[in-house]
Design an enzyme around this catalytic site. Structure first.
Site, PDB file in Angstrom:
ATOM      1  N   HIS A 109       2.042   1.660  -3.462  1.00 56.22           N
ATOM      2  CA  HIS A 109       0.876   2.142  -4.226  1.00 56.22           C
ATOM      3  C   HIS A 109       0.787   3.666  -4.094  1.00 56.22           C
ATOM      4  CE1 HIS A 109      -3.254   3.666  -4.135  1.00 56.22           C
ATOM      5  NE2 HIS A 109      -3.575   2.758  -5.046  1.00 56.22           N
ATOM      6  N   ASN A 110       0.928   4.154  -2.867  1.00 56.84           N
ATOM      7  CA  ASN A 110       0.807   5.595  -2.652  1.00 56.84           C
ATOM      8  C   ASN A 110       1.978   6.364  -3.261  1.00 56.84           C
ATOM      9  OD1 ASN A 110      -1.448   4.833  -1.220  1.00 56.84           O
ATOM     10  ND2 ASN A 110      -1.107   6.298   0.416  1.00 56.84           N
ATOM     11  N   LYS A 151       0.839  -1.214   0.000  1.00 60.12           N
ATOM     12  CA  LYS A 151       0.000   0.000   0.000  1.00 60.12           C
ATOM     13  C   LYS A 151       0.867   1.255   0.000  1.00 60.12           C
ATOM     14  CE  LYS A 151      -3.693   2.605   0.221  1.00 60.12           C
ATOM     15  NZ  LYS A 151      -3.405   3.859   0.772  1.00 60.12           N
TER      16      LYS A 151
HETATM   17  C1  6PG Z   1      -5.870   5.709  -1.180  1.00 55.69           C
HETATM   18  C2  6PG Z   1      -5.077   6.946  -0.823  1.00 55.69           C
HETATM   19  C3  6PG Z   1      -5.189   7.334   0.603  1.00 55.69           C
HETATM   20  C4  6PG Z   1      -4.327   8.535   0.985  1.00 55.69           C
HETATM   21  C5  6PG Z   1      -4.734   9.822   0.387  1.00 55.69           C
HETATM   22  C6  6PG Z   1      -3.994  11.060   0.912  1.00 55.69           C
HETATM   23  O1  6PG Z   1      -5.233   4.803  -1.701  1.00 55.69           O
HETATM   24  O2  6PG Z   1      -7.076   5.682  -0.981  1.00 55.69           O
HETATM   25  O3  6PG Z   1      -3.727   6.692  -1.086  1.00 55.69           O
HETATM   26  O4  6PG Z   1      -4.790   6.217   1.362  1.00 55.69           O
HETATM   27  O5  6PG Z   1      -4.399   8.685   2.350  1.00 55.69           O
HETATM   28  O6  6PG Z   1      -4.566   9.776  -0.993  1.00 55.69           O
HETATM   29  O7  6PG Z   1      -2.622  10.929   0.883  1.00 55.69           O
HETATM   30  P1  6PG Z   1      -1.679  12.216   1.066  1.00 55.69           P
HETATM   31  O8  6PG Z   1      -2.319  13.081   2.124  1.00 55.69           O
HETATM   32  O9  6PG Z   1      -0.349  11.723   1.510  1.00 55.69           O
HETATM   33  O10 6PG Z   1      -1.672  12.894  -0.263  1.00 55.69           O
END
Ligand code: 6PG
Length: 471
Positions: free
Chosen positions: A183-184, A180
């Site tokens: 993924h991010n 995950k």
């Molecule tokens: C997801 C997103 C989520 C994440 C937000 C904000 O897969 O649903 O990755 O988990 O928390 O996108 O992330 P940032 O605040 O770091 O931009």
């Protein structure tokens, strides 16, 4: 008695739990805030449901072995909730952390709970609030037996591509949270690439918001089809309801971050795996935060660029190629990190399964992921997507547009850190000989660090400062 329990009834927890109820399971939710517990009961329209503020009642109301998921903010709160839970749970029960927890914390929690006989899964959940409600992508890691306890529920609630649920056992230990996190990292890269494509189209091509809406919508109907391109198209058509004009033009250009993209960069650095497009995306969020400095510098370091006459259609076509190219490169960087770390940490990741579940529900879902899945299906041990025959032709075609975009942006002073890093990574990766022989020579010159040679085995050192050696 209830099938599934959720701790944390914020929007993510509540939506996930309502989704579990829609799938035919009875649900109970726990939150300190009585209003949230009540909201769960009011919102649930199917099956058996209960909201409570009592940890004792919550745990005792669950069918054993209990399946308890946490969707609370990552960090200390997860440990605090676990301490409370431990007063009531019994050996054989399962605790699932569905937040964006740091993978080292997940390993620590697994080790802590193991001697107590409590199962623990670190599970990545992607798709935001709407995904949690209608079908997220779910990335579970931990022991396979623990996953089997909850597999039927997760398969029902996950997004579907065709009939395939977007959930699969990722691997051992913290594999789910690690996947995950990466993924991010890819998510950060794709978002930054889209931001740069917007800047190029607007600042070099003079494209209006309504034209941008049409361009991204058209791309989304083609080979760039993806959730992020789709929402980008929507964003350009949103008018401002507080003032005249379009909303996009009123949004402050300082991007926040909760940290998962930065963790990806940091850990890639530790693992020695290059992910420069993810790094560039993190750096650009940081540069964006320096708003005051940028405003000053925009006056002090003003540069007059000669106006380029860009053929708009040609520019749009080049930007489309640049995006496709750099999306592939971003996936390649993230997946190469997963391939290496999987071996180091004995995750035993199946990258075909990872690409398969990323096809639906998650933020980085895209048509491209089916091709990525095929690349790993053909070669499960593939160390870098750039060397998959599935992508060779597309990379060779789209790198041309990417070069055009980098040149046009550079000539106009438009920063394309992420797009150019994708191109630079590609050019470095496909180069049999890099100039790093010079770096080795320099290291040996000032630090006697030795170097290897291309023509014979062994380590060599030269006394670079003697006349004799230089002649
Ligand atoms: C997801 C997103 C989520 C994440 C937000 C904000 O897969 O649903 O990755 O988990 O928390 O996108 O992330 P940032 O605040 O770091 O931009």
């Amino acid at each position: 008695m209830f099938d599934f329990g959720m701790v944390g009834l914020g929007v993510m927890g509540r939506n996930f739990l309502l989704n579990v109820a829609d799938s035919g399971f009875s649900i109970i939710g726990l939150d300190n805030n009585p209003a949230k517990a009540l909201a769960l009961q009011n919102e649930c329209e199917v099956g058996e449901v209960k909201g409570t503020t009592s940890m004792g009642e919550f745990v005792k109301s669950l069918i054993t072995p209990r399946k308890i998921m946490l969707l609370v903010p990552a960090g200390k709160i997860v440990d605090a909730v676990m301490d409370d839970l431990l007063k009531f749970v019994e050996p054989g029960d399962l605790i699932i952390d569905g937040g964006n927890s740091f993978f080292d914390d997940t390993d620590r929690r697994i080790d802590f709970l193991k001697p107590k006989g409590i199962n623990f899964l670190g599970v990545g959940v992607s798709g935001g609030a709407a995904g949690a409600r209608k079908g997220p992508c779910i990335m579970p890691g931990g022991s396979r037996d623990a996953y089997e306890l909850v597999r039927p529920i997760l398969e029902e609630v996950a997004a579907k591509v065709g009939k395939n649920p977007c959930v699969a056992y990722m691997g051992n230990g913290s594999a789910g949270h690690y996947v995950k996190m990466v993924h991010n990292g890819i998510e950060y890269a794709m978002m930054q690439l889209l931001a740069e494509s917007y800047d190029v189209l607007k600042s070099v091509g003079g494209t209006s918001n309504s034209e941008l809406h049409k361009i991204y919508a058209k791309w989304n109907a083609g080979r760039l089809q993806s959730f992020l391109v789709e929402i980008t198209a929507d964003i350009f058509s949103q008018s401002d309801n507080l003032a005249d004009g379009d909303l996009i033009d009123k949004i402050l250009d300082k991007a926040k971050q909760k940290g998962t993209g930065r963790w990806t960069s940091q850990h890639a650095m530790v693992a020695g795996i290059p992910v420069p497009t993810i790094d560039a995306a993190v750096s650009m969020r940081e540069i964006s935060a320096l708003k005051g400095q940028r405003a000053d510098a925009s006056e002090m370091l003003k540069i007059e660029f000669t106006k380029q006459s860009a053929d708009k259609d040609e520019l749009v076509a080049a930007v489309e190629q640049a995006l496709l190219f750099s999306f592939i490169v971003s996936y390649a960087q993230g997946l190469s990190l997963l391939a290496t770390v999987s071996d180091e940490k004995s995750f035993e990741l199946d990258l075909e399964a990872t690409a398969r579940i990323w096809r639906g529900g998650c933020i980085i879902r895209a048509a491209l992921l089916e091709d990525i899945r095929q690349a790993y299906s053909k070669d499960p041990k593939l160390d870098n997507l750039l060397r998959s025959p599935v992508f060779s032709e597309r990379l060779l075609e789209t790198q041309r547009g990417c070069r055009q975009v980098v040149i046009a942006a550079t000539n106009a002073g438009v920063p394309v850190l992420a797009i150019s890093s994708a191109l630079g990574y590609f050019d470095a990766y496909r180069r049999a000989r890099l100039p790093l022989n010079l770096v080795q020579a320099q290291r040996d010159y000032f630090g006697s660090h030795t170097y290897e040679r291309v023509d014979r085995e062994g380590k060599f050192h030269t006394d670079w400062t003697t006349e004799e050696a230089r002649s």
